[in-house]
Design a protein around this motif. Sequence first.
Motif, short mmCIF file in Angstrom:
data_model
loop_
_atom_site.label_atom_id
_atom_site.label_comp_id
_atom_site.label_asym_id
_atom_site.label_seq_id
_atom_site.Cartn_x
_atom_site.Cartn_y
_atom_site.Cartn_z
N ILE A 135 1.00 -1.12 0.03
CA ILE A 135 0.16 -0.17 0.04
C ILE A 135 0.90 1.30 -0.09
O ILE A 135 1.68 1.63 0.98
CB ILE A 135 -0.96 -0.10 1.25
N GLY A 136 1.01 2.09 -1.00
CA GLY A 136 1.64 3.05 -1.09
C GLY A 136 0.60 4.26 -0.77
O GLY A 136 -0.36 4.73 -1.31
N THR A 137 1.11 5.06 0.54
CA THR A 137 0.07 5.86 1.18
C THR A 137 0.03 7.12 0.60
O THR A 137 -0.44 8.16 1.41
CB THR A 137 0.26 5.73 2.46
N GLY A 138 0.67 7.53 -0.44
CA GLY A 138 0.68 8.85 -1.23
C GLY A 138 2.34 9.39 -0.89
O GLY A 138 3.21 8.52 -0.98
N ALA A 163 3.15 -1.34 4.33
CA ALA A 163 2.56 0.16 3.90
C ALA A 163 4.10 0.87 3.83
O ALA A 163 4.90 0.62 4.41
CB ALA A 163 1.91 0.75 5.06
N MET A 164 4.11 1.84 2.74
CA MET A 164 5.28 2.63 2.49
C MET A 164 4.85 3.74 1.54
O MET A 164 3.60 3.89 1.07
CB MET A 164 6.43 2.03 1.85
N ASP A 165 5.44 4.97 1.51
CA ASP A 165 5.20 5.83 0.56
C ASP A 165 5.13 5.42 -0.61
O ASP A 165 5.77 4.52 -1.06
CB ASP A 165 5.97 7.21 0.79
N SER A 166 4.28 6.15 -1.60
CA SER A 166 3.94 5.53 -2.94
C SER A 166 5.15 5.52 -3.67
O SER A 166 5.39 4.51 -4.56
CB SER A 166 2.83 6.43 -3.76
N ARG A 167 6.12 6.25 -3.74
CA ARG A 167 7.41 6.21 -4.62
C ARG A 167 8.04 4.97 -4.04
O ARG A 167 8.52 4.24 -5.00
CB ARG A 167 8.14 7.39 -4.20
N ALA A 168 8.05 4.57 -2.88
CA ALA A 168 8.86 3.40 -2.35
C ALA A 168 8.22 2.21 -2.89
O ALA A 168 9.05 1.31 -3.13
CB ALA A 168 9.09 3.37 -1.04
N ALA A 169 6.85 2.09 -2.57
CA ALA A 169 5.94 1.06 -3.17
C ALA A 169 6.24 0.62 -4.69
O ALA A 169 6.16 -0.21 -5.16
CB ALA A 169 4.49 1.21 -2.81
N ALA A 170 6.29 2.07 -5.64
CA ALA A 170 6.35 1.85 -7.04
C ALA A 170 7.88 0.98 -7.14
O ALA A 170 7.90 0.22 -8.03
CB ALA A 170 6.41 3.17 -7.59
N ARG A 171 8.75 1.33 -6.49
CA ARG A 171 10.10 0.83 -6.63
C ARG A 171 10.20 -0.53 -6.27
O ARG A 171 10.70 -1.53 -6.90
CB ARG A 171 11.29 1.54 -5.85
N ARG A 184 7.48 -12.90 -6.90
CA ARG A 184 6.62 -12.90 -5.45
C ARG A 184 5.34 -12.65 -5.95
O ARG A 184 4.81 -11.85 -7.09
CB ARG A 184 6.94 -11.88 -4.42
N ARG A 185 4.20 -13.25 -5.37
CA ARG A 185 2.71 -13.14 -5.44
C ARG A 185 2.22 -11.99 -4.68
O ARG A 185 1.74 -12.15 -3.72
CB ARG A 185 2.00 -14.45 -5.26
N ILE A 186 2.24 -10.64 -5.40
CA ILE A 186 2.08 -9.52 -4.51
C ILE A 186 0.84 -8.61 -5.35
O ILE A 186 0.84 -8.91 -6.51
CB ILE A 186 3.19 -8.61 -4.42
N ALA A 187 0.29 -7.75 -4.87
CA ALA A 187 -0.65 -6.88 -5.60
C ALA A 187 -0.24 -5.59 -4.79
O ALA A 187 0.54 -5.47 -3.71
CB ALA A 187 -2.17 -7.16 -4.83
N ALA A 188 -0.69 -4.38 -5.58
CA ALA A 188 -0.32 -3.00 -4.83
C ALA A 188 -1.51 -2.37 -4.93
O ALA A 188 -2.07 -2.08 -6.06
CB ALA A 188 1.04 -2.44 -5.90
N ALA A 189 -1.56 -1.24 -3.92
CA ALA A 189 -2.60 -0.14 -4.23
C ALA A 189 -1.80 1.13 -3.90
O ALA A 189 -1.15 1.40 -2.94
CB ALA A 189 -3.72 -0.30 -3.25
N LEU A 190 -1.51 1.99 -5.05
CA LEU A 190 -0.91 3.15 -4.87
C LEU A 190 -1.51 4.42 -4.84
O LEU A 190 -2.37 4.81 -6.00
CB LEU A 190 0.18 3.18 -6.04
N TYR A 191 -1.72 5.09 -3.74
CA TYR A 191 -2.24 6.52 -3.72
C TYR A 191 -1.53 7.45 -4.59
O TYR A 191 -0.24 7.17 -4.56
CB TYR A 191 -2.47 6.81 -2.16
#
Length: 128
Positions: free
Chosen positions: A73-76, A99-107, A117-124
């Motif tokens: 979860i990229g929190t913005g 959870a991490m900021d959205s830039r870190a989550a995108a990376r 890895r079997r993951i999903a992402a939700a980026l604010y």
Amino acid sequence: MRMDRDRPAAGPLVRGFGPAGFKVDAPDGTMGVYPALLLTATRADAWTPPPLESLDAAALAPVLGEAIEFVLIGTGTDLRRPPRALIAALEARGIGVEAMDSRAAARAWGVLRAEDRRIAAALYPLED
């Protein structure tokens, strides 16, 4: 910012991000820019997220239908904590939450997908 990987991951990849949103290469060769984004190993979808404090499993339903280990979860722009009720609901389903900021989550998305890895992402969005 532009991001490249030596070993491409399967599925959609975040190739960059900025004020306009996340630049994503889709598996079919198309490219899109999304202000907010839901990602799975097979697709990238535009997302209109609720305020983070209201985020629940229903808002993540499009990515929870697949067999995943955890959700990024990229929190913005800043790291913020997702609601405890969401974390408990996902953990009850055997799905972890990172959870991490959205830039870190995108990376992290590209790195973790390159590891299959079997993951999903939700980026604010990056701008509030």
